[in-house]
Design a protein around this motif. Structure first.
Motif, short mmCIF file in Angstrom:
data_model
loop_
_atom_site.label_atom_id
_atom_site.label_comp_id
_atom_site.label_asym_id
_atom_site.label_seq_id
_atom_site.Cartn_x
_atom_site.Cartn_y
_atom_site.Cartn_z
N ALA A 78 -69.79 47.27 11.21
CA ALA A 78 -70.18 48.02 12.56
C ALA A 78 -69.81 49.45 12.38
O ALA A 78 -70.16 50.25 13.00
CB ALA A 78 -69.32 47.04 13.62
N LEU A 79 -68.32 49.61 11.79
CA LEU A 79 -67.87 50.95 11.77
C LEU A 79 -68.80 51.94 10.97
O LEU A 79 -69.08 53.12 11.36
CB LEU A 79 -66.43 50.89 11.32
N PHE A 80 -69.27 51.58 9.92
CA PHE A 80 -70.30 52.44 9.20
C PHE A 80 -71.69 52.70 9.95
O PHE A 80 -71.94 53.99 9.86
CB PHE A 80 -70.69 51.79 7.98
N LEU A 81 -71.90 51.72 10.86
CA LEU A 81 -73.24 52.12 11.78
C LEU A 81 -73.04 52.64 12.99
O LEU A 81 -73.82 52.85 13.88
CB LEU A 81 -74.08 50.64 11.78
N LYS A 82 -71.67 52.90 13.24
CA LYS A 82 -71.36 53.27 14.63
C LYS A 82 -72.03 54.42 15.14
O LYS A 82 -72.71 54.57 16.23
CB LYS A 82 -69.81 53.57 14.85
N SER A 83 -72.12 55.68 14.53
CA SER A 83 -72.87 56.90 14.77
C SER A 83 -74.27 56.93 14.89
O SER A 83 -75.00 57.65 15.64
CB SER A 83 -72.38 57.92 14.01
N HIS A 121 -83.81 42.46 32.86
CA HIS A 121 -83.86 41.53 33.99
C HIS A 121 -82.83 42.02 35.13
O HIS A 121 -82.79 41.46 36.24
CB HIS A 121 -83.95 40.15 33.74
N VAL A 122 -81.82 42.52 34.60
CA VAL A 122 -80.41 42.57 35.62
C VAL A 122 -80.24 44.14 35.72
O VAL A 122 -78.92 44.69 35.97
CB VAL A 122 -79.33 41.72 34.92
N ASN A 123 -81.15 45.07 35.28
CA ASN A 123 -81.22 46.40 35.25
C ASN A 123 -80.09 47.17 34.45
O ASN A 123 -79.43 48.06 35.19
CB ASN A 123 -80.86 46.78 36.93
N ILE A 124 -79.95 46.76 33.44
CA ILE A 124 -79.11 47.33 32.41
C ILE A 124 -80.05 48.00 31.40
O ILE A 124 -80.86 47.12 30.88
CB ILE A 124 -78.30 46.25 31.79
N GLY A 125 -79.78 49.02 31.13
CA GLY A 125 -80.72 49.86 30.28
C GLY A 125 -80.57 49.71 28.93
O GLY A 125 -79.58 49.16 28.55
N GLU A 126 -81.56 50.02 27.97
CA GLU A 126 -81.55 49.81 26.68
C GLU A 126 -80.14 50.21 26.04
O GLU A 126 -79.85 49.55 24.95
CB GLU A 126 -82.91 50.29 26.17
N GLU A 127 -80.12 51.39 26.18
CA GLU A 127 -78.86 52.14 25.44
C GLU A 127 -77.45 51.24 25.78
O GLU A 127 -76.78 51.14 24.76
CB GLU A 127 -78.67 53.48 25.74
N THR A 128 -77.49 50.91 26.88
CA THR A 128 -76.12 50.01 27.19
C THR A 128 -76.22 48.77 26.57
O THR A 128 -75.15 48.27 25.99
CB THR A 128 -76.18 50.07 28.86
N VAL A 129 -77.15 48.12 26.78
CA VAL A 129 -77.44 46.72 26.02
C VAL A 129 -76.97 46.86 24.36
O VAL A 129 -76.20 46.24 23.77
CB VAL A 129 -78.63 46.13 26.16
N LEU A 130 -77.57 48.10 23.73
CA LEU A 130 -77.32 48.33 22.51
C LEU A 130 -75.56 48.57 22.21
O LEU A 130 -75.24 48.10 21.08
CB LEU A 130 -78.15 49.52 21.82
N SER A 131 -74.90 49.57 22.93
CA SER A 131 -73.83 49.59 22.89
C SER A 131 -72.96 48.36 23.22
O SER A 131 -72.03 48.16 22.22
CB SER A 131 -73.47 50.77 23.86
N VAL A 132 -73.10 47.51 23.95
CA VAL A 132 -72.50 46.28 23.96
C VAL A 132 -72.71 45.41 23.03
O VAL A 132 -71.70 44.83 22.61
CB VAL A 132 -72.99 45.59 25.36
N ALA A 133 -73.78 45.46 22.41
CA ALA A 133 -73.90 44.43 21.07
C ALA A 133 -73.28 45.01 19.94
O ALA A 133 -72.57 44.22 19.19
CB ALA A 133 -75.60 44.49 20.68
N TRP A 134 -73.41 46.24 19.92
CA TRP A 134 -72.34 46.76 18.77
C TRP A 134 -70.95 46.45 18.98
O TRP A 134 -70.13 46.23 18.04
CB TRP A 134 -72.64 48.36 18.68
N ALA A 135 -70.35 46.72 20.25
CA ALA A 135 -68.96 46.36 20.41
C ALA A 135 -68.65 45.01 20.27
O ALA A 135 -67.50 44.74 19.50
CB ALA A 135 -68.83 46.81 22.09
N CYS A 136 -69.44 44.21 20.60
CA CYS A 136 -69.29 42.61 20.47
C CYS A 136 -69.27 42.48 19.07
O CYS A 136 -68.54 41.61 18.49
CB CYS A 136 -70.26 41.75 21.11
N LEU A 137 -69.99 42.98 18.20
CA LEU A 137 -70.34 42.66 17.03
C LEU A 137 -68.95 43.29 16.19
O LEU A 137 -68.26 42.49 15.28
CB LEU A 137 -71.21 43.34 16.10
N LEU A 138 -68.30 44.25 16.53
CA LEU A 138 -67.00 44.87 16.22
C LEU A 138 -65.90 43.60 16.61
O LEU A 138 -65.15 43.46 15.54
CB LEU A 138 -67.00 46.31 16.64
N VAL A 139 -65.96 43.34 17.74
CA VAL A 139 -64.83 42.74 18.28
C VAL A 139 -64.90 41.16 17.51
O VAL A 139 -63.76 40.70 17.05
CB VAL A 139 -65.06 42.16 19.85
N ALA A 140 -66.07 40.68 17.27
CA ALA A 140 -66.17 39.57 16.33
C ALA A 140 -65.55 39.49 14.95
O ALA A 140 -65.07 38.52 14.44
CB ALA A 140 -67.64 39.06 16.34
#
Length: 319
Positions: free
Chosen positions: A39-44, A86-105
């Motif tokens: 996750a850290l390698f792919l952050k940027s 479907h809940v009005n969350i943009g693609e960039e936000t979804v991808l950022s949350v997915a990355w953060a969840c992967l790092l936390v996991a």
């Protein structure tokens, strides 16, 4: 009939050999480190790699469309993006949350906190990323998915995790621990055997030409071609050694007399791959899987060597 029954008992004894959970600790910590570093390698570059059409290096939709030909049920990041839409969350936000969840996991696996949910989340999110970026994925992604799959099915938490210390969980069934370790062992044996067999069928590994092509191909050309030419006589030796190590793995890793030697050879081979080709994540995941599957009990090994080399003290004279 008796012979069949005896074979069945032997098979059950082989598959369900009682084990401690130390191998599971190695797998959990190793995969936690792997996921965190990944996750850290792919952050940027996370957004650049997985953005939609016109926003990234390769359109995520293209990779997902190719994967969908195999099965429409393979998890993809597009699922999360669609769900966020479907809940009005943009693609960039979804991808950022997915990355953060992967790092936390990954961090949770390192600490042994919420082991089962962390393993499931890491497996799902990494699988989504690997499949959505299928055009850029390579062997490390496949083995990460494999390792996380076995981890999430294994009897977590292990006794060295925070979950165990905080929740005072009961010891897991030794036979169940042994079964999942055995499955991992057999999987690795198949991987190395067929990998070595495939290399041995052609002449490229026997004369070193395949090794030469692998080391000069960008972006793996870390070693200068001048150095490779200077030591070109070593390439056939190294190529043959790799074939023998991989083919012999399935036989020698099971025998006590050769297990440690073969484990050292296979770990050294992957360290060399990481250092000479820059494939650090691939080297790390293969070392983790091998140590979890066939690694010794390092605590007992240390005590045994300490007892072996402990200086002999003169006995006290009786008064």
């Amino acid at each position: 009939m008796r012979r069949l029954r005896a074979w069945g008992n032997d098979l059950i004894g082989f598959l369900f050999l009682p084990e401690t959970d130390k191998w599971l600790t190695v797998l959990r910590v190793g995969l936690g480190l792997q996921v965190t570093v990944y996750a850290l390698f792919l952050k940027s570059d996370w957004q650049y790699l997985f953005a939609g059409t016109g926003k990234g290096l390769v359109s995520r939709e293209l990779g997902e469309a190719i994967i969908s030909f195999d099965s429409p049920f393979i998890p993809k990041l597009g699922w999360l993006v669609t769900l966020g839409g479907h809940v009005n969350i943009g693609e960039e936000t979804v991808l950022s949350v997915a990355w953060a969840c992967l790092l936390v996991a990954g961090c949770c696996l390192l600490l042994g906190l919420f082991c089962r949910p962390a393993a499931i989340s890491a497996w799902f999110l990494h699988l989504c990323a690997a499949q959505s970026g299928g055009l850029l994925a390579y062997g490390a992604d496949n083995f990460m998915t494999m390792g996380l799959f076995y981890l999430m099915l294994s009897p977590l938490p292990d006794r060295y995790s925070l979950d165990h210390w905080l929740g005072k969980t009961k010891p897991k069934n030794p036979q169940l621990l042994g079964f999942w370790r055995r499955v991992l062992q057999l999987h690795l044996c198949l991987v190395y055997f067929f990998g070595g067999l495939g290399k041995s069928l052609g002449s490229g590994w026997w004369d070193g030409s395949n090794l030469w092509r692998a080391l000069i191909r960008p972006p793996f050309d870390i070693i200068s071609p001048d150095i490779l030419i200077r030591f070109k006589y070593l390439l056939p030796i190294l190529g043959i050694s790799i074939c023998l190590i991989e083919l012999g793995y399935v036989f020698c890793i099971w025998m006590k007399k050769t297990r440690f030697i073969w484990l050292v050879c296979i770990v050294a081979m992957h360290i060399a791959i990481g250092l000479t080709m820059g494939m650090y994540l691939f080297a790390l995941i293969m070392i983790v899987l091998n140590l979890a599957a066939f690694g010794p009990d390092f605590g007992s090994l240390f005590l045994a060597y300490r007892e072996r080399f402990r200086p002999v003290l003169p006995e006290r004279l009786s008064p």
